[in-house]
Design a protein around this motif. Structure first.
Motif, PDB file in Angstrom:
ATOM      1  N   ILE A  63       1.424  -1.449   0.562  1.00  0.00           N
ATOM      2  CA  ILE A  63       0.028   0.064  -0.409  1.00  0.00           C
ATOM      3  C   ILE A  63       0.882   1.425  -0.043  1.00  0.00           C
ATOM      4  N   GLY A  64       0.819   2.692  -0.934  1.00  0.00           N
ATOM      5  CA  GLY A  64       1.533   3.942  -0.930  1.00  0.00           C
ATOM      6  C   GLY A  64       0.557   4.550  -1.719  1.00  0.00           C
ATOM      7  N   ALA A  65       0.966   5.391  -1.839  1.00  0.00           N
ATOM      8  CA  ALA A  65       0.830   6.560  -2.660  1.00  0.00           C
ATOM      9  C   ALA A  65       1.306   6.440  -4.480  1.00  0.00           C
ATOM     10  N   PHE A  66       2.456   5.646  -4.641  1.00  0.00           N
ATOM     11  CA  PHE A  66       3.168   5.525  -5.632  1.00  0.00           C
ATOM     12  C   PHE A  66       3.562   6.725  -6.067  1.00  0.00           C
ATOM     13  N   ASP A  67       3.506   7.429  -5.790  1.00  0.00           N
ATOM     14  CA  ASP A  67       3.493   9.375  -6.408  1.00  0.00           C
ATOM     15  C   ASP A  67       5.200   9.123  -7.303  1.00  0.00           C
ATOM     16  N   GLY A  68       5.945   8.613  -8.460  1.00  0.00           N
ATOM     17  CA  GLY A  68       6.514   8.909  -9.023  1.00  0.00           C
ATOM     18  C   GLY A  68       7.392   8.009  -8.879  1.00  0.00           C
ATOM     19  N   LEU A  69       6.991   6.880  -8.359  1.00  0.00           N
ATOM     20  CA  LEU A  69       7.881   4.740  -8.023  1.00  0.00           C
ATOM     21  C   LEU A  69       9.023   5.639  -7.703  1.00  0.00           C
TER      22      LEU A  69
END
Length: 316
Positions: free
Chosen positions: A22-28
């Motif tokens: 789980i995470g925002a994963f903005d930018g990876l």
């Protein structure tokens, strides 16, 4: 084949169980990649599907407290990036009032336990979730004991003695430090999207452009850049790129405009990837169009010279 789901409600997506991150994963960025790859590896060991669970819009964008953070990765690029890392199921949950007000235990039972039948859940450092961000790793572990899954956090990833984070990537981009940005992301920074119609002013001025919209998201860069454009054919096209609102001609919407050197063709509707190499200058407001065009000539010459000087492999 990887699957995508958007809704909290619904039947089980992984009846035999799953491993969830789980995470925002903005930018990876590098930290996200460690988390995702760990979940994928655990899923393969257990012979279960891997699931990446995220949100759209991002919670900070939904709540609108102050200026929203610049968006590093649009939804489609985020999905494609997660799939490229081996994720089997992507959950890009619609972050709305109902989800924002959902208590942590309801989120765990409805989504993680019922929809995903999680066997393991993995999160990053400092993870919070649920109404008023009242849930944390300890909450996950407590509820997991009741629902039949375990939960853990991966160690933070550091670079140059500081934790890798989306905030740090945004700071590097806003400073024009694309070398540090690439190290934090594990790849060069680029903007992906489908080419849309503009007002054809660039064509009239002798600088036709391929235009990408940001769809109400705030871009993390602004100004004039040297770039390489991928996705047209087997080569990357050297380009000069503008990211901004075009104040000289009364623009208000942020737009990326890429002028591809020595290219003659129609790119409307094509998906391209604009890899930004260096910043040339900030966006300016000019007193008239001839003054702006004169600066565009100088920008193009500077971008050509800069890209010609880069190592060949850096432009491949």
């Amino acid at each position: 084949m990887s699957r995508l789901f958007r809704d909290v409600e619904g039947g089980p997506l992984c009846p035999q169980g799953s491993v969830v991150c789980i995470g925002a994963f903005d930018g990876l960025h590098l930290g996200h990649r460690v988390l995702v790859r760990h979940a994928v590896a655990r899923a393969r060991e257990l012979r279960l599907p891997s699931v990446a669970l995220s949100f759209e819009p991002l919670p900070r964008e939904f709540f609108g407290t102050g200026a929203p953070p610049a968006r590093l990765t649009p939804p489609r690029a985020r999905i494609e990036g997660l799939r490229a890392l081996g994720i089997d199921v992507v959950g890009l949950l619609r972050f709305n009032a109902a989800l924002a007000s959902m208590p942590p235990d309801a989120f765990v039972r409805n989504v993680i336990a019922q929809r995903l039948r999680a066997r393991e859940v993995w999160v990053g450092p400092g993870f919070r979730f649920g109404h008023d961000r009242t849930g944390d790793l300890e909450t996950l572990q407590r509820l997991g004991a009741e629902c039949g899954f375990t939960a853990g956090a991966v160690d933070p990833v550091s670079l140059d003695g500081e934790r890798v984070s989306s905030t740090r990537v945004r700071h590097a981009l806003s400073s024009g430090d694309f070398e540090t940005t690439a190290r934090l992301l594990g790849r060069p920074y680029s903007v992906q999207g489908r080419v849309v119609h503009g007002n054809r002013l660039g064509h009239t001025l002798g600088y036709p452009t391929a235009n990408l919209r940001f769809h109400s998201k705030r871009p993390p860069v602004s100004g004039i850049f040297a770039a390489m454009v991928h996705g047209i054919d087997d080569k990357a096209w050297p380009s000069v790129v503008s990211v901004g609102t075009r104040p000289t001609v009364g623009g208000t919407e942020p737009l990326l405009e890429a002028h591809l050197f020595d290219f003659d063709g129609d790119l409307y509707g094509r998906r391209i990837d604009v890899e930004i190499k260096a910043k040339l200058r900030d966006e300016e407001t000019f007193r008239d169009l001839p003054t702006m065009v004169a600066q565009m000539h100088r920008d193009a010459m500077q971008a050509r010279a800069l890209l010609d000087d880069l190592p060949r492999q850096a432009c491949a």
